[in-house]
Scaffold this motif. Structure first.
Motif, PDB file in Angstrom:
ATOM      1  N   ASP A   1       0.864  -1.177   0.000  1.00 24.92           N
ATOM      2  CA  ASP A   1       0.000   0.000   0.000  1.00 24.92           C
ATOM      3  C   ASP A   1       0.900   1.226   0.000  1.00 24.92           C
ATOM      4  OD1 ASP A   1      -1.634   2.181   0.715  1.00 24.92           O
ATOM      5  OD2 ASP A   1      -3.030   0.876   1.779  1.00 24.92           O
TER       6      ASP A   1
ATOM      7  N   ARG B   1      -0.135   4.075   2.530  1.00 27.25           N
ATOM      8  CA  ARG B   1       0.039   3.840   3.970  1.00 27.25           C
ATOM      9  C   ARG B   1       1.388   3.198   4.309  1.00 27.25           C
ATOM     10  NH1 ARG B   1      -5.325   2.408   2.651  1.00 27.25           N
ATOM     11  NH2 ARG B   1      -6.901   3.681   3.689  1.00 27.25           N
TER      12      ARG B   1
ATOM     13  N   ILE C   1       2.510   0.035   3.765  1.00 27.93           N
ATOM     14  CA  ILE C   1       2.303  -1.269   4.396  1.00 27.93           C
ATOM     15  C   ILE C   1       2.633  -2.364   3.385  1.00 27.93           C
ATOM     16  CG2 ILE C   1       0.602  -2.841   5.393  1.00 27.93           C
ATOM     17  CD1 ILE C   1      -0.854  -0.404   6.502  1.00 27.93           C
TER      18      ILE C   1
ATOM     19  N   PHE D   1      -6.514  -1.888   4.320  1.00 27.97           N
ATOM     20  CA  PHE D   1      -6.544  -1.373   5.685  1.00 27.97           C
ATOM     21  C   PHE D   1      -7.511  -0.186   5.801  1.00 27.97           C
ATOM     22  CE2 PHE D   1      -2.965  -4.058   5.746  1.00 27.97           C
ATOM     23  CZ  PHE D   1      -2.646  -4.342   7.062  1.00 27.97           C
ATOM     24  N   GLU D   2      -8.564  -0.199   4.990  1.00 27.48           N
ATOM     25  CA  GLU D   2      -9.513   0.916   4.976  1.00 27.48           C
ATOM     26  C   GLU D   2     -10.148   1.164   6.349  1.00 27.48           C
ATOM     27  OE1 GLU D   2     -12.448   0.148   2.042  1.00 27.48           O
ATOM     28  OE2 GLU D   2     -11.068   0.286   0.346  1.00 27.48           O
TER      29      GLU D   2
ATOM     30  N   ALA E   1      -8.872   0.136   9.314  1.00 27.79           N
ATOM     31  CA  ALA E   1      -7.906   0.009  10.408  1.00 27.79           C
ATOM     32  C   ALA E   1      -7.768   1.313  11.185  1.00 27.79           C
ATOM     33  CB  ALA E   1      -6.543  -0.419   9.864  1.00 27.79           C
ATOM     34  N   SER E   2      -7.499   1.183  12.470  1.00 28.40           N
ATOM     35  CA  SER E   2      -7.289   2.362  13.309  1.00 28.40           C
ATOM     36  C   SER E   2      -5.933   2.978  13.024  1.00 28.40           C
ATOM     37  CB  SER E   2      -7.371   1.970  14.783  1.00 28.40           C
ATOM     38  OG  SER E   2      -6.267   1.142  15.132  1.00 28.40           O
ATOM     39  N   ASN E   3      -5.745   4.219  13.448  1.00 29.62           N
ATOM     40  CA  ASN E   3      -4.458   4.889  13.262  1.00 29.62           C
ATOM     41  C   ASN E   3      -3.340   4.143  13.969  1.00 29.62           C
ATOM     42  OD1 ASN E   3      -5.413   6.975  11.630  1.00 29.62           O
ATOM     43  ND2 ASN E   3      -5.933   8.274  13.383  1.00 29.62           N
TER      44      ASN E   3
ATOM     45  N   LEU F   1      -2.327   1.257  11.785  1.00 30.06           N
ATOM     46  CA  LEU F   1      -1.621   1.729  10.597  1.00 30.06           C
ATOM     47  C   LEU F   1      -0.177   2.078  10.921  1.00 30.06           C
ATOM     48  CD1 LEU F   1      -4.343   3.992   8.918  1.00 30.06           C
ATOM     49  CD2 LEU F   1      -3.688   1.657   8.295  1.00 30.06           C
TER      50      LEU F   1
ATOM     51  N   CYS G   1       1.862  -1.094  11.552  1.00 32.40           N
ATOM     52  CA  CYS G   1       2.086  -1.955  10.382  1.00 32.40           C
ATOM     53  C   CYS G   1       2.976  -1.325   9.314  1.00 32.40           C
ATOM     54  CB  CYS G   1       0.749  -2.343   9.753  1.00 32.40           C
ATOM     55  SG  CYS G   1      -0.255  -3.443  10.770  1.00 32.40           S
ATOM     56  N   LYS G   2       3.428  -0.108   9.506  1.00 33.24           N
ATOM     57  CA  LYS G   2       4.277   0.538   8.491  1.00 33.24           C
ATOM     58  C   LYS G   2       5.508  -0.301   8.203  1.00 33.24           C
ATOM     59  CE  LYS G   2       3.065   5.432   8.886  1.00 33.24           C
ATOM     60  NZ  LYS G   2       2.638   5.557   7.475  1.00 33.24           N
TER      61      LYS G   2
END
Length: 385
Positions: free
Chosen positions: A281, A284, A286, A327-328, A330-332, A335, A338-339
């Motif tokens: 992604d 994001r 990810i 990850f639409e 997903a919480s901050n 996110l 998972c970077k």
């Protein structure tokens, strides 16, 4: 579309056998002028507070696709016929594939079973062309794909007389990661996917495959081996090469289509036996990598058929624009956790990755590499006072 096939496929997903590891890069040579084949990445997988590797089920990342299949299973034929746009096109594509499934399986078996001793022997190019013409190319949007123009002149060895479409597939930039991918797929709305083929150096016996199949399902008892499993996948290619291709291609698509909502662009790493999915992604940062998914039902090796699980997963991945949720929701916090760290690792060259990547180029210009003597000769004296 046969609803029985959909029911079987949905049941297969209930056990979450198809999973994604969240990849964390610890180092990479992405700031250098390096071809994909020489890409190097240090990596680990995301773990929880107990150092247990975490995974994301395929059903979570492709929640839209799973919901669509359930809706199709429950709807009447009349409602299905009223489907419009990309979802209708995708369903028709899947239906056409199943109608010609046996013919495609016969072509795949014929080429895959030629072996190293045949004259002329089967090559990785033969595998690439056959997979494009009889599997992944048939499941893709518009049933369309282009192969690396460097492979031009090679038709499918199954004897189908189909003429593949060849075109330049160079992606990246000569000052950073760059190179050529085997296959680029078309899409519904302008974004694409890629595939990288792998050829095993020797045939694996059905008994060994059965054991590998159990290992690759990554049940809870084997979760602690996930990093080792990833690093040992497909010995004829480096996993880092797939990571580099996927990251660069996703960033290229993000550069071309900045307003698209879905940037989880896939790379299918596929051999005559199994495949893995790498997703990145670009929005994001990810990076995900799946466990291995076997292509064929191995109960009768001499008459092996493509599994419904493999077909449905490949179909959903190739139509990721409409089926991938990513990850639409997903919480901050998730996110951030998972970077992949790619952006921070290549910060000095981020402007190239975000603005100057190229796609479908026939060749990359050479980059001049100065020797120490040349640098000293052209340099100027440093004033120490």
């Amino acid at each position: 579309m046969d609803k029985g096939v959909l029911r079987k496929s949905l049941r297969l997903f209930e056990d979450n056998n198809a999973r994604f590891a969240v990849i964390k890069l610890t180092s990479c040579n992405g700031t250098e002028s390096v071809a994909f084949s020489d890409a190097s990445c240090g990596f680990e997988v995301l773990t929880d507070e107990n150092k247990t590797p975490c995974f994301v089920p395929f059903t979570e990342i492709f929640e839209k696709g799973i919901s669509f299949l359930r809706e199709i299973e429950n709807n009447s034929c009349e409602k299905i016929e009223r489907l419009q746009g990309p979802t209708n096109d995708a369903l028709l594509c899947l239906d056409r594939f199943y109608k010609s499934k046996e013919q495609n399986e016969a072509s795949l078996r014929k080429v895959f079973d030629m072996g190293w001793e045949d004259k002329p022997r089967v090559t990785e190019t033969d595998i690439t062309v056959c997979l494009a013409e009889h599997l992944i190319g048939r499941l893709a949007p518009r049933e369309s794909c282009v192969l690396n123009s460097m492979l031009k002149g090679n038709n499918c060895r199954c004897g189908c007389q189909k003429e593949p479409t060849f075109s330049p597939t160079g992606i990246g930039h000569e000052l950073v990661w760059h190179g050529f991918v085997d296959i680029i797929f078309s899409s519904h709305q302008g974004m694409s996917a890629i595939a990288h083929t792998v050829m095993k150096s020797k045939e694996i016996s059905p008994k060994k495959r059965k054991r590998d199949e159990v290992d690759d399902r990554l049940d809870d008892d084997s979760q602690r081996q996930i990093t080792e499993d990833l690093k040992q996948k497909s010995p004829n290619y480096k996993l880092e090469e797939a990571f580099a291709q996927t990251i660069v291609f996703s960033l290229t698509e993000n550069q071309k289509h900045p307003n698209c909502l879905n940037h989880m662009v896939p790379n299918i790493v596929i051999s005559p036996e199994k495949f893995e999915i790498v997703l990145y992604d670009a929005e994001r940062d990810i990076l995900l990598c799946s466990n291995s998914i076997f292509l064929f039902n191995l109960d009768l090796p001499e008459h092996r058929s493509l599994t419904n699980e493999a077909i449905i997963i490949l179909w959903m991945v190739l139509h990721y624009e409409i089926f991938c949720s990513g990850f639409e929701k997903a919480s901050n916090d998730v996110l951030v956790k998972c970077k992949s760290n790619f952006k921070s690792l290549v910060e000095s060259k981020w402007d190239i990755y975000s603005n100057s990547l190229k796609i479908c180029v026939p060749e990359f210009p050479p980059v001049k590499r100065w020797s120490i003597n040349e640098l000293l000769h052209r340099g100027h004296q440093l004033n120490l006072h």
